[in-house]
Design a protein around this motif. Structure first.
Motif, PDB file in Angstrom:
ATOM      1  N   LEU A  13       0.847  -1.187   0.000  1.00 37.08           N
ATOM      2  CA  LEU A  13       0.000   0.000   0.000  1.00 37.08           C
ATOM      3  C   LEU A  13       0.883   1.236   0.000  1.00 37.08           C
ATOM      4  O   LEU A  13       1.742   1.401   0.858  1.00 37.08           O
ATOM      5  CB  LEU A  13      -0.907  -0.013   1.237  1.00 37.08           C
ATOM      6  N   GLN A  14       0.673   2.106  -1.026  1.00 34.80           N
ATOM      7  CA  GLN A  14       1.485   3.315  -1.144  1.00 34.80           C
ATOM      8  C   GLN A  14       0.578   4.524  -0.978  1.00 34.80           C
ATOM      9  O   GLN A  14      -0.566   4.525  -1.435  1.00 34.80           O
ATOM     10  CB  GLN A  14       2.161   3.365  -2.515  1.00 34.80           C
ATOM     11  N   THR A  15       1.100   5.556  -0.358  1.00 35.40           N
ATOM     12  CA  THR A  15       0.344   6.785  -0.151  1.00 35.40           C
ATOM     13  C   THR A  15       1.155   7.959  -0.662  1.00 35.40           C
ATOM     14  O   THR A  15       2.379   7.902  -0.760  1.00 35.40           O
ATOM     15  CB  THR A  15       0.028   6.997   1.340  1.00 35.40           C
ATOM     16  N   GLN A  22      -2.394   5.698  -3.263  1.00 36.87           N
ATOM     17  CA  GLN A  22      -2.045   5.797  -4.679  1.00 36.87           C
ATOM     18  C   GLN A  22      -2.539   4.538  -5.391  1.00 36.87           C
ATOM     19  O   GLN A  22      -1.855   3.524  -5.433  1.00 36.87           O
ATOM     20  CB  GLN A  22      -0.541   5.951  -4.858  1.00 36.87           C
ATOM     21  N   TRP A  23      -3.741   4.627  -5.948  1.00 41.54           N
ATOM     22  CA  TRP A  23      -4.342   3.470  -6.605  1.00 41.54           C
ATOM     23  C   TRP A  23      -3.694   3.178  -7.953  1.00 41.54           C
ATOM     24  O   TRP A  23      -3.817   2.081  -8.481  1.00 41.54           O
ATOM     25  CB  TRP A  23      -5.842   3.691  -6.785  1.00 41.54           C
ATOM     26  N   ASP A  24      -2.981   4.129  -8.519  1.00 41.49           N
ATOM     27  CA  ASP A  24      -2.340   3.881  -9.809  1.00 41.49           C
ATOM     28  C   ASP A  24      -1.162   2.920  -9.699  1.00 41.49           C
ATOM     29  O   ASP A  24      -0.648   2.455 -10.701  1.00 41.49           O
ATOM     30  CB  ASP A  24      -1.900   5.189 -10.460  1.00 41.49           C
ATOM     31  N   ALA A  25      -0.730   2.574  -8.501  1.00 39.33           N
ATOM     32  CA  ALA A  25       0.331   1.573  -8.342  1.00 39.33           C
ATOM     33  C   ALA A  25      -0.125   0.230  -8.878  1.00 39.33           C
ATOM     34  O   ALA A  25       0.681  -0.546  -9.397  1.00 39.33           O
ATOM     35  CB  ALA A  25       0.728   1.457  -6.870  1.00 39.33           C
ATOM     36  N   VAL A  26      -1.414  -0.054  -8.796  1.00 39.02           N
ATOM     37  CA  VAL A  26      -1.953  -1.296  -9.340  1.00 39.02           C
ATOM     38  C   VAL A  26      -1.834  -1.283 -10.860  1.00 39.02           C
ATOM     39  O   VAL A  26      -1.483  -2.285 -11.490  1.00 39.02           O
ATOM     40  CB  VAL A  26      -3.430  -1.484  -8.916  1.00 39.02           C
ATOM     41  N   LEU A  27      -2.101  -0.157 -11.464  1.00 41.54           N
ATOM     42  CA  LEU A  27      -2.020  -0.048 -12.921  1.00 41.54           C
ATOM     43  C   LEU A  27      -0.582  -0.119 -13.418  1.00 41.54           C
ATOM     44  O   LEU A  27      -0.314  -0.650 -14.489  1.00 41.54           O
ATOM     45  CB  LEU A  27      -2.643   1.265 -13.386  1.00 41.54           C
TER      46      LEU A  27
END
Length: 125
Positions: A13-15, A22-27
């Motif tokens: 989980l990154q913030t 930061q949900w774009d880490a999944v992308l």
């Protein structure tokens, strides 16, 4: 034998600086950083160096100028296309008239018509 290696699909989980996730880490997982640009938020697509004056809608005078310029370019392109496909009138000669006397023994001979006049001209292209 061959060693079994497993790769984890779990992402830490990154913030960001404000503490938002930061949900774009999944992308971005598994993508080459130099080949792929991922825009996960609308702010990412906005040019960072543009001023608010540059982003305003164009005025009426600029709109008319662009419309006239586009119209002229379209008319020029359309004129070229039409001139290529248009039938060009060639130099046509005046028709020639020939006096013809038919054979009296020919089938379908009209006894009341001794001579015929035939107009000869070139066929249109």
């Amino acid at each position: 034998g061959r060693q079994k290696t497993t790769t984890s699909k779990t992402i830490a989980l990154q913030t960001d600086g404000d503490g938002k996730v930061q949900w774009d880490a999944v992308l971005k997982q598994g993508a080459a950083k130099d080949k792929l640009a991922i825009f996960s938020r609308p702010e990412d697509q906005k040019a960072k160096w543009s001023s608010s004056e540059e982003l305003e809608k164009p005025g009426e005078d600029l709109d008319v100028l662009n419309t006239d310029r586009t119209k002229a370019a379209l008319e020029a392109a359309l004129g070229k296309k039409l001139s290529k496909g248009a039938i060009q009138k060639a130099d046509t000669k005046a028709p020639q008239f020939v006096r013809f006397t038919p054979n009296q023994q020919a089938p379908g001979h009209n006894a009341g018509c001794a001579q015929r006049i035939i107009r000869i001209q070139e066929m249109p292209r």
